[in-house]
Write an enzyme that holds these catalytic residues in place. Structure first.
Site, PDB file in Angstrom:
ATOM      1  N   LYS A   1     -60.701  33.889 -61.752  1.00  0.00           N
ATOM      2  CA  LYS A   1     -60.900  32.527 -62.248  1.00  0.00           C
ATOM      3  C   LYS A   1     -62.323  32.336 -62.727  1.00  0.00           C
ATOM      4  CE  LYS A   1     -61.157  27.872 -60.515  1.00  0.00           C
ATOM      5  NZ  LYS A   1     -61.106  27.024 -59.360  1.00  0.00           N
TER       6      LYS A   1
ATOM      7  N   LYS B   1     -63.818  34.179 -57.940  1.00  0.00           N
ATOM      8  CA  LYS B   1     -64.047  32.863 -58.520  1.00  0.00           C
ATOM      9  C   LYS B   1     -65.507  32.776 -58.927  1.00  0.00           C
ATOM     10  CE  LYS B   1     -63.675  28.008 -57.414  1.00  0.00           C
ATOM     11  NZ  LYS B   1     -63.239  27.053 -56.398  1.00  0.00           N
TER      12      LYS B   1
HETATM   13  C1  PBG Z   1     -62.952  24.228 -56.206  1.00  0.00           C
HETATM   14  C2  PBG Z   1     -62.097  24.345 -57.390  1.00  0.00           C
HETATM   15  C3  PBG Z   1     -62.548  24.317 -58.724  1.00  0.00           C
HETATM   16  C4  PBG Z   1     -61.427  24.444 -59.528  1.00  0.00           C
HETATM   17  C5  PBG Z   1     -60.321  24.558 -58.708  1.00  0.00           C
HETATM   18  N1  PBG Z   1     -60.753  24.517 -57.368  1.00  0.00           N
HETATM   19  C6  PBG Z   1     -63.824  24.188 -59.373  1.00  0.00           C
HETATM   20  C7  PBG Z   1     -65.113  24.042 -58.769  1.00  0.00           C
HETATM   21  O1  PBG Z   1     -65.690  24.991 -58.263  1.00  0.00           O
HETATM   22  O2  PBG Z   1     -65.625  22.919 -58.867  1.00  0.00           O
HETATM   23  C8  PBG Z   1     -61.505  24.422 -61.032  1.00  0.00           C
HETATM   24  C9  PBG Z   1     -60.263  24.486 -61.787  1.00  0.00           C
HETATM   25  C10 PBG Z   1     -60.371  24.072 -63.189  1.00  0.00           C
HETATM   26  O3  PBG Z   1     -61.466  23.926 -63.782  1.00  0.00           O
HETATM   27  O4  PBG Z   1     -59.305  23.888 -63.778  1.00  0.00           O
HETATM   28  N2  PBG Z   1     -62.341  24.180 -55.019  1.00  0.00           N
END
Ligand code: PBG
Length: 307
Positions: free
Chosen positions: A229, A176
């Site tokens: 991601k 991520k």
């Molecule tokens: C954090 C989380 C994020 C997303 C899903 N879970 C983003 C973040 O780090 O703020 C992003 C998903 C998206 O942008 O569709 N737990």
């Protein structure tokens, strides 16, 4: 010839709120809503009839605190939602996001150490395990830790096994990145960090190697599936993960900012939404993803049916 996308490879994300009769539009996130549980059930019914059988749930709680305790307390929003969904649709695959950022007053994904904003990993693993357990007890098929805490998959796997949830699977948000593509999501989940940023725990987008290390570690820790991601700017990472870990179930998250590009571009007359979304989703599959989490899922299932 080539690749054909199928609706059962898509996972639709939902934002769940308390109350009833609610269906809230979200700033800068066209076509996506926060649903109260009664409305959520109605929407899943529609989703089901068009061939999408997998969903990922995010809770948007009414109250927050420094330790994110409303994420795992009895009667937390996701536990209630999962129970209601499973009762109504036992064969829908329910996945839940396991993180703290929407539940903490500071908006970070973990519990902070003292007054600073470094993450206390041990306390965070403890909280994440409690969240995962509460979702598993409610009947979630998959839990998906997204906090990027070290050894989060292992801690959750152990907690689930210890409490008799051996069948609950773990989807690691393994690679991520600290990305600029999460804007609309943070409006939806009200989860922006109130100070600092996520660079201490999310990955540097300039470093593809670290991503592969994270994926490898999650597989070792017992993840049933791993994730890259965002997806579109990281197709090389997806491809490399596919090549290095051919047997792994590989998911990719086509995130909110990627979706918003397509929507706003289509509104401005720059391209056709359907054609653009299908091209993007197909490219993510072509790179090697088995499953794609995407806000386009509902539309895509319809488009794929008629073609
Ligand atoms: C954090 C989380 C994020 C997303 C899903 N879970 C983003 C973040 O780090 O703020 C992003 C998903 C998206 O942008 O569709 N737990």
């Amino acid at each position: 010839m080539g690749i054909n996308l199928k609706p059962d490879e898509l996972i639709y994300p939902y934002f769940v709120i308390g109350g009833s009769g609610k269906e809230e539009a979200i700033r800068s996130f066209p076509g996506v809503f926060r649903f109260s549980i009664d409305r959520l059930i109605k929407d899943i019914e529609k989703l089901h009839t068009i061939g999408i059988d997998k969903i990922l749930l995010f809770g948007v709680p009414e109250r927050k605190d420094a330790s994110g305790s409303h994420a795992y307390k009895d009667g937390n929003i996701i536990a209630i939602a999962v129970k209601a969904i499973k009762k109504e649709f036992p064969d829908i695959v329910v996945m839940t996001d396991v993180c703290l950022c929407a539940y903490t007053t500071h908006g970070h994904c973990g519990i902070l150490r003292g007054q600073g904003w470094s993450i206390d990993n041990r306390k965070t693993l403890d909280a994440l395990s409690k969240i995962a357990l509460s979702h598993a007890e409610a009947g979630a098929d998959w839990v998906a830790p997204s906090a990027m805490a070290k050894k989060q998959v292992l801690a959750i796997r152990n907690a689930l096994d210890k409490h008799g949830h051996k069948k609950t699977k773990v989807l690691g948000y393994s690679a991520k990145f600290a990305s600029n593509f999460y804007g609309p999501f943070r409006n939806a989940a009200d989860s922006s960090p109130k100070f600092g940023d996520r660079h201490a725990y999310q990955l540097n987008f300039a470093d593809g190697k670290a991503a592969l290390e994270e994926i490898k570690a999650d597989i070792k820790e017992g993840a049933d599936a791993v994730m890259v991601k965002p997806a579109l700017s990281y197709l090389d990472v997806i491809k490399e993960a596919r090549t290095k870990f051919p047997d792994a179930t590989l998911a990719a998250y086509n995130v909110s900012g990627e979706y918003a590009f397509v929507k706003y571009g289509a509104r401005a007359g720059l391209w056709d939404e359907e054609k653009m979304a299908i091209e993007i989703l197909t490219s993510i599959k072509r790179a090697g993803a088995d499953l794609i989490i995407t806000y386009h899922a509902k539309d895509a299932a319809r488009w794929l049916r008629k073609s």
